[in-house]
Scaffold this motif. Structure first.
Motif, PDB file in Angstrom:
ATOM      1  N   ARG A  87     -49.903   3.150  13.883  1.00 35.87           N
ATOM      2  CA  ARG A  87     -50.751   1.960  13.966  1.00 35.87           C
ATOM      3  C   ARG A  87     -51.710   2.087  15.139  1.00 35.87           C
ATOM      4  N   SER A 103     -44.916   3.695  16.420  1.00 37.01           N
ATOM      5  CA  SER A 103     -45.585   2.768  15.503  1.00 37.01           C
ATOM      6  C   SER A 103     -45.440   3.231  14.056  1.00 37.01           C
ATOM      7  N   GLN A 129     -44.810  -7.389  13.120  1.00 40.90           N
ATOM      8  CA  GLN A 129     -45.749  -7.958  14.108  1.00 40.90           C
ATOM      9  C   GLN A 129     -45.043  -8.863  15.126  1.00 40.90           C
ATOM     10  N   CYS A 130     -43.741  -8.716  15.259  1.00 42.54           N
ATOM     11  CA  CYS A 130     -42.998  -9.530  16.231  1.00 42.54           C
ATOM     12  C   CYS A 130     -42.661  -8.678  17.452  1.00 42.54           C
ATOM     13  N   ALA A 154     -46.221  -6.782  19.574  1.00 40.54           N
ATOM     14  CA  ALA A 154     -46.395  -6.876  18.119  1.00 40.54           C
ATOM     15  C   ALA A 154     -45.800  -5.624  17.483  1.00 40.54           C
ATOM     16  N   ARG A 156     -53.057   1.072  18.503  1.00 39.37           N
ATOM     17  CA  ARG A 156     -52.495   0.397  19.672  1.00 39.37           C
ATOM     18  C   ARG A 156     -53.515   0.350  20.770  1.00 39.37           C
TER      19      ARG A 156
END
Ligand SMILES: Cc1cc2nc3c(=O)[nH]c(=O)nc-3n(C[C@H](O)[C@H](O)[C@H](O)COP(=O)(O)O)c2cc1C
Ligand code: SF4
Ligand code: FES
Lengths: 439, 160, 696
Positions: A199, A185, A212-213, A208, A201
């Motif tokens: 990030r 991340s 964010q895809c 994401a 999780r």
């Protein structure tokens, strides 16, 4: 120019991913095509995405970046239908001390990586792929960019790949010096042009990830195993390894051995044999003292613990981890306190600073171990090292905190006499101030 | 501020690698490439890149200060980076670093008065099986010894 | 309604809406889970690791601040493992934290101290040297001491997410990480000080408060900010009658924790050395100090003369006096002195809106509506400068509910950042531009329209008509300048209507002179100015006898015949009505000996005149307003308890003439506030160019 790296192969190797190493012009697409390259991708074009993922699942391939998560399962988490674009991201950050295999895979056989990415793209429906390469590997960017150029020329990349209408573009992307950016991340944050801070999780990259895809994110070696899996079938790949640990993997044997190098061996290959038969035994006929089996984040194994098969489950059972395949061999002359200090220094330097236990814990450990090394600590402070590690373990925001605490704790617990001996040395009057400076 | 043609081309390539509106993603490599050309990240370079990617300057500062390869301080023409991490350390990297300090007469983080060399102790550079390893700028040198280092420094001293 | 999830925390079974975080679910069950980085309403961090809890069947401890509840989840917050983990986190936090609590401003109200007291380990095992860097001053009001910082990122988030300013970030990494301001060594921002109050420790301190006092030496008085019209609740820290700080850390009031630079710092005008404390009477050689008795007697004498001449007296009132004061003043003038020449400076056209929305319930939006509405339309106003709380609310709405925001303004505004669309038009052209938004607005369930002073008179009617044609629920906010601008209109401090917008016919009155006309009038014998400064930019045509109630010797006061030293809103009791119509209670905090409230002064004059005007006590007057003024029939005990109570429903306003050309906003910025602002050292010391961050 950096030299082409390649160590003498060992007859015990099973060369699947490394089979083109040492071929003349192994980087070029012609060599690649002449040796069966992109056939797996052509085959994948005939398969449905589900079939590809099933094949990867059948291979029992587990992530080669460190955590050993089953790759097929990870790909399966990517939502089939999504209004968002999807991405393939290669983790070529290779920062784990003791690990230097991804570098070789990219240097010698860049197309194998591209083919693995293409198959992943086909499996999840991604249209863009990024290879995130640590900044120090600048020369590999040149090699990969050349390979990408060749792939475009021959129609393996672009807006209408091989006339099938499939669209996939690949880009190289340089990091700029941060071990934490190997954490998936944090890597994505860095790839988005930010600080390499991890990030929260969930959500995981599969749903994401980049921007964010939905994103497939794997290690270089993981992608490199894909062509063989599709070409020869997942079963065949699985059969090379042990149950639940499919295939071969690249072991980076470094430290006090006669023939250090990167060797491709079946999963489950015995660690002692690896040291003695593959890597030529311990340097200068000395005795083996300890091994870090999977990169510096893994707990150390004492010599007597080393008679074990090198697969994720067996090494975990022995109380350590297979990690990223960095086998660091230490002979009887090794000063375990110094090694522990060096490991502590590394994690302190690389902690991103986001969460409290990692930021403060790594710093504390570094200072404390430095003092112990200098012989100016109380014996009870050895327990404190262990306690600090325990207070970090499982409580940090990302696994970097664990990666710091696990090896350090293991060194103190397994080689306690050496640490104690340090504290019995005559006291040094003043600590060396430089050694305490945090950099 | 204009950069060399190759660098401008590289920037365009980096930016076009991302979907529209995601230009910021090019930031980290852009900084590194610009630093390679200019020598270090001057306020002007930072401002320029911030402007091109439409990222506030202070956010670029946040990024610059995070990555260990990025620097605002000038370095020597040859930036000697010696890995002392575990594999290299087992093979004498710490002695190698001491040797380099003495030979160059500088400490880590410093630049020789003639501006030719700077020295840095670095973390694992992915050369563990060929250690002790160093990097001079981006070039790897494997299986280093103090003698080999002396020869290398001598060569670089003479290099144009 | 989202569906309910049942879970168990420490053996208590509770039901909470799906999506609730465990930390909040626990709070609902009365169980406190400690945290530093979690802050209600801001994005999640998971950084401080204080909130670790055990979740059944999960091997690792989980952070309650990032974990959404799940059906059947079993959480434990008080097991030995959890207690141990908290202690460990505190120990980690304290390793590099300087233990300088005795001289730290936050001492006594520091969250780190509190947690260490509650959950911490008593003995320190950390003997390494502490990493140190010197303290930095970032602006006149913000200081940062990096070693005390625990890197919870609250300041970074409130600045970016809450204010939309994004002036704070994090530099370096690992243990060297610190918060950094946007201009390298200093801040360029709104100087709101939100970062200071949200900081759980003493890392960020206030340039005005630091080293002044210990928190427990102050009394804490909850009142309402006196500056703009948004009506922020503020808690004043007072010692010996002197206000030392202002904040809203208890998150009470309509503003949650929000205060802008004026609310948080600019109270210093109260204790400005030039405050008037003795009545002044003009003599041939200038002013001489006088006793209250003498001054009142003189004033009453002249008032009596003016009354006898048929009410040749005019009153220019204020937008910072209380409802009770304004109500009493207009009563004194109209009933007592027989004059209808009463006005104040109007900054927005509310009455046209009331006329255009006659008979509709809920046509006026409340502050809360700005947070809940699905669409927001901003017409001709730079909210971040003039209505910082409304801007804050709208941003929170955007953040939490993805509100669709539309901006139609003359130049760039901060709200552009969150706008679905922004249009640039010349003032007065806003309505023409609206048509291009029609389809988008029609798709919304509801809309709040905020309009500035460029929309007035018939334009307001046209605006309402146009919004009606959208066929969606629309509510309005007429933007006004000052703390009680709304109340001044409601209380009839105007020549054109009586309190509650009742028509003048009721009292057989003709419309009086407006304030500009009063300045020009040949007729008036006496001009009475209460808390206004009309002579700052204008002059009197023919000099009437001038009485001024003021805090300072303003341009107007300098020309007065009698100056009566008035108390500020921080020194009195009474109510204000915010721009969105909430009625709120003021509480006296400061004492400035010698000054009297405008109500006291007016009632002394009335007494001297022998007028029977009924009670002149703020509470009794509020009771009277409650009974007689339409829209103010609200729950008074609630007001007394410190709540913000929406006024309304508003009466059917009969047609009154709107003096369109007299309505103009002063267009204050964040750093100006009329004559009070000039006397605030804080406001005059910040060097920001207002709006430079978004006007590019
Ligand atoms: C601190 C940290 C550093 C990591 N560094 C790397 C790395 O350099 N290369 C890598 O492939 N994975 C690295 N990982 C693992 C990645 O997070 C991720 O698990 C991996 O890239 C997934 O790919 P795989 O499933 O193919 O292994 C790191 C993890 C952590 C926690
Ligand atoms: S300054 Fe305060 S609010 Fe900001 S990160 Fe530090 S401790 Fe948190
Ligand atoms: S330890 Fe030196 S390169 Fe890895």
């Amino acid at each position: 120019m950096s030299p082409r790296l390649y160590n003498e192969p060992s007859p015990l190797e099973v060369k699947i991913l490394t089979r083109r190493f040492g071929l003349p012009n192994s980087q070029s697409i012609d060599t690649y095509l002449a040796t069966g390259g992109y056939e797996a991708f052509r085959k994948a074009l005939e398969m449905t995405p589900e079939e590809i993922i099933e094949e990867v699942k059948a291979s029992n391939l587990r992530g080669r970046g460190g955590a050993g998560f089953p790759t097929g399962m990870k790909w399966g988490f990517v939502p089939r239908e999504s209004p968002l674009p999807k991405y393939v991201v290669v983790n070529a950050d290779e920062g784990e001390p003791g690990t230097c295999k991804d570098r070789l895979l990219m240097e010698h056989d860049p197309h194998q990586l591209l083919e693995g990415m293409l198959i992943a793209a086909r499996a999840v429906g991604a249209e863009r792929g990024y290879i995130y390469i640590r900044g120090e590997y600048r020369y590999l960017i040149e090699i990969l960019d050349r390979a990408i150029g060749e792939a475009y020329e021959r129609g393996f990349l672009g807006d209408n790949i091989l006339g099938t209408g499939m669209r996939f573009h690949v880009y190289t992307h340089s990091g700029a010096g941060s071990y934490e950016c190997g954490e998936e991340s944090a890597l994505l944050e860095s790839l988005e042009g930010k600080r390499g801070v991890p990030r929260i999780r969930p959500p995981f990259p599969a749903t994401a990830g980049l921007f964010q895809c939905p994103t497939v994110l794997n290690n270089v070696e993981t992608f490199c195993a894909i062509p063989a899996i599709i070409r020869d079938g997942g079963k065949a790949f699985a059969a090379l390894g042990t149950p639940r640990n499919g295939g071969t993997r690249l072991f980076c044997i470094s430290g006090h051995v006669n023939r250090p190098g990167v060797y491709e061996l079946p999963m489950g290959f015995n660690l002692l044999r690896m040291i003695h038969e593959v890597a030529g035994g311990v340097r200068d006929g000395r005795k083996l003292k300890a091994v870090i089996p999977g990169g510096s984040s893994c707990p150390v194994l004492k010599a007597e613990e080393c008679d074990l098969p090198m697969d994720f489950d067996s090494v975990a059972q022995a109380g350590s981890m297979l990690g990223s395949g960095g086998v660091v061999v230490m002979d009887e002359t090794t000063d375990m306190v110094r090694v522990a200090v060096r490991i502590a220094k590394f994690y302190q330097h690389e902690s991103c600073g986001w969460c409290v236990p990692c930021r403060e814990g790594t710093t504390w450990l570094r200072h404390l171990l430095t003092r112990i090394d200098q012989g100016i600590a109380k014996p009870s402070e050895l327990d404190l090292v262990v306690e600090i590690c325990n207070n970090m373990l499982g409580r940090t925001f990302c696994p970097l905190g664990d990666a710091a605490a696990m090896p350090i704790r293991s060194f103190v617990m397994k080689f306690r006499e050496e640490f104690e001996a340090r504290l019995r040395r005559p006291m040094v009057a003043v600590p060396d101030p430089d050694s305490l400076v945090v950099s | 501020m204009r950069f060399s043609e190759q660098l401008e081309a590289k920037f365009n390539q980096l930016i076009s690698a991302f979907p529209p509106g995601r230009e910021r993603a090019a930031l980290v490599p852009m900084l590194l490439y610009a630093q390679d050309e200019v020598g270090h990240l001057t306020p002007e370079v930072i401002q320029e890149i911030a402007g091109r990617l439409r990222v506030p300057v202070h956010e670029v500062d946040e990024v610059v200060s995070y990555y260990s390869m990025l620097t605002r301080k000038p370095r020597g023409r040859y930036h000697i980076q010696i890995c002392t991490n575990i594999s290299c350390m087992l093979l004498g990297a710490e002695q190698l670093l001491e040797h380099a300090k003495q030979r160059l007469g500088i400490d880590c983080g410093e630049v020789t008065p003639d501006g030719r060399f700077s020295l840095e102790e670095v973390e694992c550079i992915g050369a563990c099986c060929w250690g002790p390893a160093i990097q001079v700028n981006y070039d790897y040198h494997h299986w280093m010894t103090p003698e080999k280092l002396d020869r290398l420094l001598e060569e670089l001293r003479k290099a144009q | 309604m989202s569906k309910l999830v049942t879970l168990t925390i420490d053996g208590k079974q509770i039901q909470v809406p799906a999506g609730t975080l465990v930390i909040n679910a626990a709070k609902q069950a009365g169980i406190e889970i400690p945290s530093f980085c979690y802050y209600d309403g801001l994005s999640l961090q998971g950084a401080c690791r204080m909130c670790l809890v055990e979740v059944e069947r999960v091997p690792k401890l989980m952070t309650a601040c990032t974990l959404p509840v799940a059906e059947g989840m079993v959480v434990r917050t008080n097991t030995p493992q959890v207690i141990e983990a908290r202690k460990a986190m505190l120990e980690f936090l304290l390793t590099n934290h300087p233990l300088d609590c005795p001289v730290c401003d936050k001492g006594g109200e520091c969250e780190l101290q509190d947690m260490a007291f509650r959950y911490g380990a008593g003995e320190g095992r950390f003997v390494e040297f502490k990493y140190h860097v010197p303290e930095k001053q970032w602006s006149p009001v913000v200081y940062y001491d990096a070693p005390r910082c625990i890197l919870c990122y609250r300041c970074v988030r409130i600045c970016d997410e809450g204010l939309g300013v994004n002036a704070l970030g994090v530099v370096n990494r690992g243990v060297r990480s610190e918060i950094a301001p946007n201009r390298g060594d200093h801040l360029e921002c709104d100087e709101c000080g939100m970062c200071i109050d949200i900081c759980p420790v003493g890392a960020l301190t206030s340039g005005t408060y630091r080293y002044q006092t210990r928190p427990w030496e102050m009394s804490h008085v909850g009142t309402i900010c006196t500056f703009c019209a948004d009506g922020c609740k503020t808690t004043l820290g007072v010692r010996n009658g002197i206000i030392i700080r202002a904040n809203n850390r208890d998150r009470s009031g309509i503003n949650d924790e929000f205060l802008c630079i004026k609310g948080r710092f600019a109270f210093d005008f109260v204790h400005h050395p030039e405050r008037l404390t003795r009545p002044l009477i003009r003599t041939l050689s200038g002013f001489r100090e006088a006793s209250w008795a003498e001054a009142i007697e003189l004033v009453a004498e002249r008032f009596e003369q003016a009354r006898q001449q048929g009410g040749r007296i005019g009153l220019i009132g204020s937008t910072r006096t209380t409802n009770e004061e304004n109500y009493f003043l207009q009563k004194l003038l109209r009933q007592g002195l027989g004059s209808n020449h009463i006005d104040h400076r109007q900054s927005g056209d509310l009455v046209s809106l009331l006329m255009a929305t006659r008979g509709r319930e809920g046509a006026l939006a409340t502050t809360a509506d700005l947070y809940h509405a699905s669409g927001i339309l901003i017409l001709g106003a730079d909210l971040s400068q003039q209505h910082p709380l409304l801007a804050f609310q709208i941003r929170a709405n955007y953040r939490h509910h993805r509100a669709r925001v539309y901006v139609v303004t003359r130049g760039p505004v901060r709200e552009d950042q969150i706008a679905a669309r922004s249009l640039r038009v010349a003032p007065g052209q806003e309505l023409e531009a609206l048509e291009s938004l029609r389809t988008e607005l029609q798709g919304l369930p509801d809309l709040v329209v905020l309009y500035g002073d460029s929309i007035k008179g018939s334009a307001v009617a046209r605006l309402v008509q146009w919004c009606d044609s959208l066929a969606i629920a629309v509510r309005y906010v007429c933007l006004l300048d000052d703390a009680n601008s709304r109340g001044a209109l409601d209380m009839g401090l105007v020549p054109d209507w009586l309190p509650g917008y009742r028509s003048l016919d009721q009292m057989n009155l003709q419309p009086g002179l407006c304030w500009e006309e009063m300045l020009e009038s040949e007729e008036l014998e006496v001009l009475w100015v209460v808390g206004a400064n009309p002579l700052r930019r204008r002059h009197l045509k023919r000099r009437p006898w001038l009485v001024v109630q003021e805090l300072f010797l303003t341009e107007t006061a300098q020309q007065a015949d009698v100056v009566l030293p008035a108390a500020s809103a921080y020194e009195k009791r009474g109510t204000f009505t915010s721009v969105c119509g909430e009625l709120q209670q003021l509480q006296p905090a400061a004492q400035v000996p010698g000054a009297k409230t405008d109500l006291e002064i007016a009632s002394l004059i009335a007494l001297q005149l022998g007028l029977e005007l009924g009670p002149a006590d703020p509470d009794e007057l509020l009771g009277e307003i409650h009974r007689t003024v339409d829209g103010y029939n609200v729950d008074l005990p609630l007001v007394a308890a410190g709540a913000a109570v929406p006024t309304g429903p508003y009466p059917d306003v009969a047609a009154v003439a709107v003096r369109v050309d007299k309505i103009r906003s002063r267009e204050d910025t964040l750093f100006t506030a009329g004559s009070l602002g000039q006397r605030s050292q804080v406001l005059t010391s910040v060097r920001e160019a207002p709006g430079s961050l978004y006007r590019g």
